[in-house]
Design a protein around this motif. Structure first.
Motif, PDB file in Angstrom:
ATOM      1  N   ARG A  50       5.692  -8.432  30.077  1.00 17.23           N
ATOM      2  CA  ARG A  50       6.481  -9.037  30.073  1.00 17.23           C
ATOM      3  C   ARG A  50       6.235  -8.484  31.529  1.00 17.23           C
ATOM      4  NH1 ARG A  50       9.545 -11.153  27.286  1.00 17.23           N
ATOM      5  NH2 ARG A  50       8.087 -11.075  25.819  1.00 17.23           N
ATOM      6  N   ILE A  51       8.048  -9.734  31.981  1.00 13.19           N
ATOM      7  CA  ILE A  51       8.470  -9.177  32.828  1.00 13.19           C
ATOM      8  C   ILE A  51       9.954  -9.762  32.927  1.00 13.19           C
ATOM      9  CG2 ILE A  51       8.814 -11.053  35.284  1.00 13.19           C
ATOM     10  CD1 ILE A  51       6.436 -12.192  34.624  1.00 13.19           C
ATOM     11  N   GLY A  52      10.438  -8.043  33.343  1.00 13.11           N
ATOM     12  CA  GLY A  52      12.184  -8.073  32.875  1.00 13.11           C
ATOM     13  C   GLY A  52      12.094  -7.696  30.921  1.00 13.11           C
ATOM     14  N   VAL A  53      13.527  -8.925  30.743  1.00 12.10           N
ATOM     15  CA  VAL A  53      14.057  -8.547  29.477  1.00 12.10           C
ATOM     16  C   VAL A  53      14.591 -10.458  28.777  1.00 12.10           C
ATOM     17  CG1 VAL A  53      14.598  -6.661  28.989  1.00 12.10           C
ATOM     18  CG2 VAL A  53      16.192  -8.067  29.846  1.00 12.10           C
ATOM     19  N   SER A  54      14.443 -10.969  29.900  1.00 12.17           N
ATOM     20  CA  SER A  54      14.039 -12.564  29.566  1.00 12.17           C
ATOM     21  C   SER A  54      13.560 -13.151  28.646  1.00 12.17           C
ATOM     22  CB  SER A  54      15.226 -13.193  30.446  1.00 12.17           C
ATOM     23  OG  SER A  54      15.379 -14.598  30.555  1.00 12.17           O
ATOM     24  N   LEU A  55      13.891 -14.291  27.864  1.00 12.51           N
ATOM     25  CA  LEU A  55      13.121 -14.866  26.779  1.00 12.51           C
ATOM     26  C   LEU A  55      12.941 -16.413  28.000  1.00 12.51           C
ATOM     27  CD1 LEU A  55      14.487 -15.008  23.892  1.00 12.51           C
ATOM     28  CD2 LEU A  55      12.667 -13.917  24.884  1.00 12.51           C
TER      29      LEU A  55
END
Length: 119
Positions: A50-55
């Motif tokens: 997962r990289i950050g929270v953006s989709l």
């Protein structure tokens, strides 16, 4: 020594890990810091990340170079810069945010053990 570990996100299906490792090994050899037969590299595809929270589509490639301690800061900095340059020169897919990074770690010389065995 050295040991190079490449981790990359599994949303880079066109990444030729073998070709990337060869290019990285060639850059390490060209640095003049290592003997050819001592350079060891491997790549691991990360299927859970997962990289950050953006989709939005994001990917990463991270290099971790472990070397014996004692080299000056300038040499370690040059090694990370040359490996990052190799990563930047690869063909990457369009349409996603790609983060490339390299770190150089020092292994305590007195705590490192190595044996070469001919079979």
């Amino acid at each position: 020594m050295p040991h190079l570990n490449i981790e990359y996100s599994d949303n880079l299906p066109a990444l030729d890990a073998g070709a990337l490792l060869l290019a990285m090994n060639q850059a390490l050899l060209a640095s003049g810091q290592f003997d050819e037969c001592d350079i060891k590299s491997r790549a691991q595809k990360m299927d859970a990340f997962r990289i950050g929270v953006s989709l939005s589509p994001r990917a990463f490639v991270h290099g971790r170079l472990s070397i014996l301690d004692g080299r000056p800061h300038a040499i370690r900095q040059a090694l990370s810069a040359c490996l990052l340059q190799v990563l930047q020169q690869q063909c990457w897919p369009a349409g996603l945010e790609l983060q490339l990074s390299v770190e150089v770690l020092e292994i305590e010389r007195t705590a490192y053990a190595k044996a070469c065995i001919e079979c």
